[in-house]
Design a protein around this motif. Structure first.
Motif, PDB file in Angstrom:
ATOM      1  N   SER A  73      -6.408  30.060  35.182  1.00 18.48           N
ATOM      2  CA  SER A  73      -6.407  31.527  35.072  1.00 18.48           C
ATOM      3  C   SER A  73      -5.694  32.025  33.825  1.00 18.48           C
ATOM      4  O   SER A  73      -5.702  33.218  33.549  1.00 18.48           O
ATOM      5  CB  SER A  73      -5.734  32.134  36.302  1.00 18.48           C
ATOM      6  OG  SER A  73      -6.466  31.821  37.451  1.00 18.48           O
ATOM      7  N   THR A  74      -5.091  31.137  33.091  1.00 20.76           N
ATOM      8  CA  THR A  74      -4.376  31.515  31.885  1.00 20.76           C
ATOM      9  C   THR A  74      -5.369  32.006  30.836  1.00 20.76           C
ATOM     10  O   THR A  74      -6.309  31.298  30.493  1.00 20.76           O
ATOM     11  CB  THR A  74      -3.601  30.309  31.319  1.00 20.76           C
ATOM     12  OG1 THR A  74      -2.778  29.773  32.337  1.00 20.76           O
ATOM     13  CG2 THR A  74      -2.774  30.693  30.122  1.00 20.76           C
ATOM     14  N   PRO A  75      -5.162  33.228  30.310  1.00 12.70           N
ATOM     15  CA  PRO A  75      -6.077  33.708  29.279  1.00 12.70           C
ATOM     16  C   PRO A  75      -5.924  32.906  27.983  1.00 12.70           C
ATOM     17  O   PRO A  75      -4.829  32.473  27.640  1.00 12.70           O
ATOM     18  CB  PRO A  75      -5.667  35.158  29.056  1.00 12.70           C
ATOM     19  CG  PRO A  75      -4.516  35.437  29.942  1.00 12.70           C
ATOM     20  CD  PRO A  75      -4.157  34.196  30.677  1.00 12.70           C
ATOM     21  N   VAL A 128      -7.059  22.753  28.957  1.00  9.56           N
ATOM     22  CA  VAL A 128      -8.342  22.380  29.548  1.00  9.56           C
ATOM     23  C   VAL A 128      -8.344  20.892  29.889  1.00  9.56           C
ATOM     24  O   VAL A 128      -8.770  20.497  30.988  1.00  9.56           O
ATOM     25  CB  VAL A 128      -9.513  22.732  28.605  1.00  9.56           C
ATOM     26  CG1 VAL A 128     -10.827  22.178  29.142  1.00  9.56           C
ATOM     27  CG2 VAL A 128      -9.601  24.231  28.407  1.00  9.56           C
ATOM     28  N   ARG A 129      -7.850  20.063  29.003  1.00 10.80           N
ATOM     29  CA  ARG A 129      -7.767  18.623  29.279  1.00 10.80           C
ATOM     30  C   ARG A 129      -6.873  18.354  30.479  1.00 10.80           C
ATOM     31  O   ARG A 129      -7.171  17.506  31.312  1.00 10.80           O
ATOM     32  CB  ARG A 129      -7.240  17.873  28.061  1.00 10.80           C
ATOM     33  CG  ARG A 129      -8.249  17.689  26.991  1.00 10.80           C
ATOM     34  CD  ARG A 129      -7.688  16.871  25.862  1.00 10.80           C
ATOM     35  NE  ARG A 129      -8.678  16.687  24.823  1.00 10.80           N
ATOM     36  CZ  ARG A 129      -8.405  16.357  23.588  1.00 10.80           C
ATOM     37  NH1 ARG A 129      -7.150  16.177  23.215  1.00 10.80           N
ATOM     38  NH2 ARG A 129      -9.359  16.202  22.703  1.00 10.80           N
ATOM     39  N   ASP A 130      -5.765  19.066  30.577  1.00 11.64           N
ATOM     40  CA  ASP A 130      -4.853  18.885  31.697  1.00 11.64           C
ATOM     41  C   ASP A 130      -5.536  19.248  33.013  1.00 11.64           C
ATOM     42  O   ASP A 130      -5.402  18.529  34.001  1.00 11.64           O
ATOM     43  CB  ASP A 130      -3.592  19.731  31.493  1.00 11.64           C
ATOM     44  CG  ASP A 130      -2.570  19.500  32.581  1.00 11.64           C
ATOM     45  OD1 ASP A 130      -2.296  18.325  32.890  1.00 11.64           O
ATOM     46  OD2 ASP A 130      -2.056  20.497  33.130  1.00 11.64           O
TER      47      ASP A 130
END
Length: 65
Positions: free
Chosen positions: A22-24, A31-33
């Protein structure tokens, strides 16, 4: 009967993924995490081995060699 421990753990996992996703302005590292954590959502069953299995992992239909 209450909610199982596994269901509670999975709900916690989904909450953490939702919080990260949800982080803008997600950068590639985030994304990899998120993608890498999906692999940890399931585990191989204990005592199961795939040793000695050939390429074909599905049972063959009856009458086919």
């Amino acid at each position: 009967m209450g909610i199982s421990t596994q269901a509670q753990q999975f709900a916690h996992f989904l909450e953490s993924v939702h919080a990260k996703a949800s982080t803008p302005g997600l950068d590639l590292a985030v994304v990899r995490d998120v993608v890498d954590t999906h692999a940890s959502a399931s585990t191989e069953p204990e005592g199961v081995t795939y040793a000695g299995r050939g390429r074909r992992r599905r049972p063959r239909p009856v009458g086919h060699p």
